[in-house]
Design a protein around this motif. Structure first.
Motif, mmCIF file in Angstrom:
data_model
loop_
_atom_site.group_PDB
_atom_site.id
_atom_site.type_symbol
_atom_site.label_atom_id
_atom_site.label_comp_id
_atom_site.label_asym_id
_atom_site.label_seq_id
_atom_site.Cartn_x
_atom_site.Cartn_y
_atom_site.Cartn_z
ATOM 1 N N MET A 1 -12.737 -65.591 -12.431
ATOM 2 C CA MET A 1 -13.048 -64.999 -13.740
ATOM 3 C C MET A 1 -13.863 -63.712 -13.583
ATOM 4 S SD MET A 1 -12.540 -65.471 -16.962
ATOM 5 C CE MET A 1 -13.194 -64.937 -18.527
ATOM 6 N N ARG A 2 -14.838 -63.777 -12.665
ATOM 7 C CA ARG A 2 -15.697 -62.627 -12.411
ATOM 8 C C ARG A 2 -14.893 -61.445 -11.872
ATOM 9 N NH1 ARG A 2 -20.528 -60.090 -13.521
ATOM 10 N NH2 ARG A 2 -21.078 -58.756 -11.770
ATOM 11 N N LEU A 3 -14.020 -61.729 -10.908
ATOM 12 C CA LEU A 3 -13.206 -60.670 -10.312
ATOM 13 C C LEU A 3 -12.247 -60.061 -11.339
ATOM 14 C CD1 LEU A 3 -12.333 -62.235 -6.830
ATOM 15 C CD2 LEU A 3 -13.974 -60.411 -7.316
ATOM 16 N N LYS A 4 -11.743 -60.899 -12.233
ATOM 17 C CA LYS A 4 -10.850 -60.412 -13.271
ATOM 18 C C LYS A 4 -11.586 -59.474 -14.220
ATOM 19 C CE LYS A 4 -7.655 -61.963 -16.864
ATOM 20 N NZ LYS A 4 -7.085 -63.135 -17.590
ATOM 21 N N LEU A 5 -12.836 -59.835 -14.559
ATOM 22 C CA LEU A 5 -13.673 -58.988 -15.418
ATOM 23 C C LEU A 5 -13.926 -57.641 -14.760
ATOM 24 C CD1 LEU A 5 -15.674 -58.473 -17.796
ATOM 25 C CD2 LEU A 5 -17.426 -59.588 -16.390
ATOM 26 N N GLU A 6 -14.279 -57.685 -13.470
ATOM 27 C CA GLU A 6 -14.563 -56.454 -12.731
ATOM 28 C C GLU A 6 -13.336 -55.551 -12.685
ATOM 29 O OE1 GLU A 6 -16.161 -57.100 -8.868
ATOM 30 O OE2 GLU A 6 -17.951 -58.158 -9.603
ATOM 31 N N GLN A 7 -12.166 -56.148 -12.473
ATOM 32 C CA GLN A 7 -10.945 -55.359 -12.386
ATOM 33 C C GLN A 7 -10.613 -54.702 -13.722
ATOM 34 O OE1 GLN A 7 -9.314 -54.809 -9.381
ATOM 35 N NE2 GLN A 7 -8.461 -53.180 -10.663
ATOM 36 N N GLN A 8 -10.855 -55.408 -14.814
ATOM 37 C CA GLN A 8 -10.623 -54.831 -16.138
ATOM 38 C C GLN A 8 -11.555 -53.643 -16.376
ATOM 39 O OE1 GLN A 8 -10.891 -58.817 -18.247
ATOM 40 N NE2 GLN A 8 -9.342 -57.860 -19.539
ATOM 41 N N VAL A 9 -12.831 -53.817 -16.005
ATOM 42 C CA VAL A 9 -13.814 -52.736 -16.162
ATOM 43 C C VAL A 9 -13.421 -51.533 -15.322
ATOM 44 C CG1 VAL A 9 -16.202 -52.059 -15.706
ATOM 45 C CG2 VAL A 9 -15.724 -54.286 -16.748
ATOM 46 N N ILE A 10 -13.015 -51.782 -14.089
ATOM 47 C CA ILE A 10 -12.630 -50.693 -13.186
ATOM 48 C C ILE A 10 -11.429 -49.922 -13.735
ATOM 49 C CG2 ILE A 10 -11.623 -50.197 -10.910
ATOM 50 C CD1 ILE A 10 -13.384 -52.542 -9.859
ATOM 51 N N ASN A 11 -10.451 -50.635 -14.263
ATOM 52 C CA ASN A 11 -9.262 -49.978 -14.819
ATOM 53 C C ASN A 11 -9.623 -49.075 -15.998
ATOM 54 O OD1 ASN A 11 -7.606 -51.225 -12.957
ATOM 55 N ND2 ASN A 11 -7.056 -52.923 -14.323
ATOM 56 N N ILE A 12 -10.532 -49.571 -16.849
ATOM 57 C CA ILE A 12 -10.960 -48.785 -18.017
ATOM 58 C C ILE A 12 -11.736 -47.535 -17.566
ATOM 59 C CG2 ILE A 12 -12.478 -48.794 -20.034
ATOM 60 C CD1 ILE A 12 -11.730 -51.762 -20.407
ATOM 61 N N VAL A 13 -12.617 -47.716 -16.590
ATOM 62 C CA VAL A 13 -13.434 -46.594 -16.090
ATOM 63 C C VAL A 13 -12.548 -45.544 -15.416
ATOM 64 C CG1 VAL A 13 -15.209 -45.925 -14.426
ATOM 65 C CG2 VAL A 13 -15.544 -47.947 -15.858
ATOM 66 N N ARG A 14 -11.595 -45.978 -14.612
ATOM 67 C CA ARG A 14 -10.703 -45.030 -13.934
ATOM 68 C C ARG A 14 -9.925 -44.186 -14.933
ATOM 69 N NH1 ARG A 14 -8.516 -48.992 -9.093
ATOM 70 N NH2 ARG A 14 -10.153 -48.467 -7.573
ATOM 71 N N LYS A 15 -9.494 -44.827 -15.999
ATOM 72 C CA LYS A 15 -8.765 -44.102 -17.037
ATOM 73 C C LYS A 15 -9.654 -43.048 -17.687
ATOM 74 C CE LYS A 15 -5.952 -44.916 -21.166
ATOM 75 N NZ LYS A 15 -5.441 -45.929 -22.118
ATOM 76 N N LYS A 16 -10.909 -43.422 -17.931
ATOM 77 C CA LYS A 16 -11.863 -42.493 -18.550
ATOM 78 C C LYS A 16 -12.217 -41.352 -17.600
ATOM 79 C CE LYS A 16 -14.758 -41.363 -21.880
ATOM 80 N NZ LYS A 16 -14.285 -40.949 -23.216
ATOM 81 N N ARG A 17 -12.337 -41.669 -16.330
ATOM 82 C CA ARG A 17 -12.753 -40.673 -15.338
ATOM 83 C C ARG A 17 -11.706 -39.581 -15.135
ATOM 84 N NH1 ARG A 17 -16.670 -43.083 -11.671
ATOM 85 N NH2 ARG A 17 -18.580 -43.105 -12.907
ATOM 86 N N LYS A 18 -10.475 -39.820 -15.546
ATOM 87 C CA LYS A 18 -9.443 -38.782 -15.422
ATOM 88 C C LYS A 18 -9.779 -37.563 -16.259
ATOM 89 C CE LYS A 18 -5.552 -41.830 -14.272
ATOM 90 N NZ LYS A 18 -4.243 -42.371 -14.715
ATOM 91 N N SER A 19 -10.454 -37.796 -17.392
ATOM 92 C CA SER A 19 -10.825 -36.683 -18.261
ATOM 93 C C SER A 19 -12.281 -36.261 -18.071
ATOM 94 C CB SER A 19 -10.601 -37.049 -19.731
ATOM 95 O OG SER A 19 -11.338 -38.203 -20.079
ATOM 96 N N LEU A 20 -13.139 -37.193 -17.660
ATOM 97 C CA LEU A 20 -14.567 -36.897 -17.445
ATOM 98 C C LEU A 20 -15.007 -37.451 -16.096
ATOM 99 C CD1 LEU A 20 -15.862 -37.792 -21.028
ATOM 100 C CD2 LEU A 20 -15.702 -35.497 -20.050
#
Length: 201
Positions: A1-20
């Motif tokens: 569950m923890r790893l799944k949460l981390e992966q979701q957060v990472i995916n969201i951050v990577r998407k955001k980092r493309k613009s900022l």
């Protein structure tokens, strides 16, 4: 569950980092609140920081200072003539230095000649580079306005600008003594004084 949460957060951050790409954790947390809510994620700032650190996704700070001194050069380095000197009058010792000013477009460099006794700036030049010309212009301004430079000593650090042949030849022609710090340290140069600079016009 923890790893799944981390992966979701990472995916969201990577998407955001493309613009900022340079956005830090604090701003990132605020800008992603809606994204986290849509994904039913409860992510605090400390938790976000730990996840990004674990996956090497923290942004590095940009350099916030500029180097003004290069003492590794071929020019002659002069001895310190004022180490135990008692300064009792104006135009006895001039202290030269370069400082930087941060602007929205980058750094500007301010070359200063300060009278050690009066602590007044008697020569200055502002330029967009560390080239020798700025220091020379500041020195020439100081010499031009000086009334009496008999037995004057010019003190500086051992940077390439002050050790250069062009700069030292001006001092020698005017029979101004040349003194330099033994270490490239501002406190050795000014001897711990709190300089109250005033531009002398």
């Amino acid at each position: 569950m923890r790893l799944k949460l981390e992966q979701q957060v990472i995916n969201i951050v990577r998407k955001k980092r493309k613009s900022l790409p340079r956005e830090g954790v604090r701003k990132l947390k605020v800008s992603l609140n809606d994204e986290f809510s849509k994904a039913n994620l409860k992510v605090g700032r400390d938790n976000l920081f730990n996840i990004l650190r674990k996956h090497n996704m923290l942004t590095l700070r940009k350099k916030t200072s500029a180097r003004t001194t290069n003492s590794y050069h071929r020019f002659y380095k002069y001895n310190n003539l004022i180490k135990n000197m008692k300064v009792t009058k104006s135009n006895q010792v001039w202290v030269s230095d370069i400082t930087y000013i941060r602007t929205v477009e980058g750094f500007c460099y301010l070359a200063l000649i300060t009278d050690m006794h009066s602590r007044k700036i008697i020569g200055y030049d502002l330029s967009d580079s560390l080239e020798l010309k700025g220091c020379v212009r500041a020195l020439n301004k100081a010499i031009y306005q000086a009334k009496n430079i008999n037995k004057l000593i010019h003190h500086s650090h051992r940077g390439i600008q002050y050790c250069s042949n062009v700069y030292t030849q001006i001092l020698k022609r005017k029979k101004i003594g040349i003194s330099m710090t033994e270490e490239n340290h501002c406190y050795e140069q000014c001897y711990g004084r709190t300089c109250k600079w005033h531009i002398k016009r």
